[in-house]
Motif scaffolding. Structure first.
Motif, PDB file in Angstrom:
ATOM      1  N   SER A  70      10.414 -56.125 -13.016  1.00  0.00           N
ATOM      2  CA  SER A  70       9.726 -54.848 -12.505  1.00  0.00           C
ATOM      3  C   SER A  70       9.945 -53.939 -11.852  1.00  0.00           C
ATOM      4  O   SER A  70      10.174 -52.600 -12.327  1.00  0.00           O
ATOM      5  N   VAL A  71      11.461 -54.923 -11.136  1.00  0.00           N
ATOM      6  CA  VAL A  71      12.649 -53.311 -10.535  1.00  0.00           C
ATOM      7  C   VAL A  71      13.242 -52.109 -11.186  1.00  0.00           C
ATOM      8  O   VAL A  71      13.004 -50.995 -10.934  1.00  0.00           O
ATOM      9  N   ARG A  72      13.652 -53.798 -11.901  1.00  0.00           N
ATOM     10  CA  ARG A  72      14.322 -52.413 -12.842  1.00  0.00           C
ATOM     11  C   ARG A  72      13.834 -51.374 -13.820  1.00  0.00           C
ATOM     12  O   ARG A  72      13.827 -50.580 -14.263  1.00  0.00           O
ATOM     13  N   GLU A  73      12.872 -52.393 -14.325  1.00  0.00           N
ATOM     14  CA  GLU A  73      11.498 -51.211 -15.280  1.00  0.00           C
ATOM     15  C   GLU A  73      11.407 -49.800 -14.934  1.00  0.00           C
ATOM     16  O   GLU A  73      11.302 -49.000 -14.755  1.00  0.00           O
ATOM     17  N   LEU A  74      10.728 -50.578 -13.043  1.00  0.00           N
ATOM     18  CA  LEU A  74      10.469 -49.220 -12.054  1.00  0.00           C
ATOM     19  C   LEU A  74      11.783 -48.208 -11.926  1.00  0.00           C
ATOM     20  O   LEU A  74      11.269 -47.340 -12.727  1.00  0.00           O
ATOM     21  N   ILE A  75      12.764 -48.329 -12.011  1.00  0.00           N
ATOM     22  CA  ILE A  75      14.001 -47.809 -11.871  1.00  0.00           C
ATOM     23  C   ILE A  75      14.461 -47.338 -12.720  1.00  0.00           C
ATOM     24  O   ILE A  75      14.916 -45.577 -12.570  1.00  0.00           O
TER      25      ILE A  75
END
Length: 169
Positions: A70-75
């Motif tokens: 999720s963090v990777r997708e957001l950033i």
């Protein structure tokens, strides 16, 4: 002597007039209300202490725990940085290395890892990033007030935060 007696009687009458008469049922209500407020104050103090102890044990004050995906997708999709009062999209590693190299973050993957698994430089790195602006789900319906029904109530979501991020990203 009679004048001193009359002065004494007047003083007694004034004292009698000053004391207001309060019905007994009102006195009981006041006492019960004061006891209720005292117990509420004690409970609030205990809750504050529990929260403070919980924050000290956690180390960070972030209540949500998104996973690495999720963090990777957001950033990757919505990551932007604040550089000299300008907002720059995170498309080039040179910007990251130039501003966060002193913290050992030289590329986008290092930045993602530092945000997903907070370390000692988390505060400085999170200040470098702009807040994420998530979109509203196209299929979401609104209630009479205008709030989204499917997003749910605000607050701690635990593992369901990942589902919400995918829905709104």
């Amino acid at each position: 002597m009679s004048s001193s007696r009359s002065i004494g009687k007047m003083a007694e009458e004034e004292q009698r007039r000053k004391i207001p008469l309060v019905p007994e049922n009102l006195l009981k209500k006041r006492k019960a209300y004061q006891a209720l407020k005292a117990t509420q104050a004690k409970q609030a103090l205990l809750q504050r202490k529990e929260v403070m102890v919980g924050n000290q044990e956690e180390g960070i004050k972030i209540c949500i725990c998104p996973n690495l995906k999720s963090v990777r997708e957001l950033i990757l999709k919505r990551g932007q940085a604040k550089v000299k009062n300008k907002i720059i999209p995170l498309t080039d590693n040179t910007v990251i290395e130039e501003h966060l190299g002193k913290f050992g973050v030289i590329c986008l993957e290092d930045l993602i890892h530092e945000i997903a698994f907070p370390g000692k430089n988390f505060q400085a790195i999170s200040r470098f990033l702009c807040p994420f602006h998530l979109s509203v789900a196209r299929h979401a319906t609104k209630n009479r007030v205008g709030f989204l029904k499917e997003v749910g109530s605000p607050g701690y979501r635990g593992e369901r935060i990942n589902q919400l991020i995918r829905q709104l990203n």
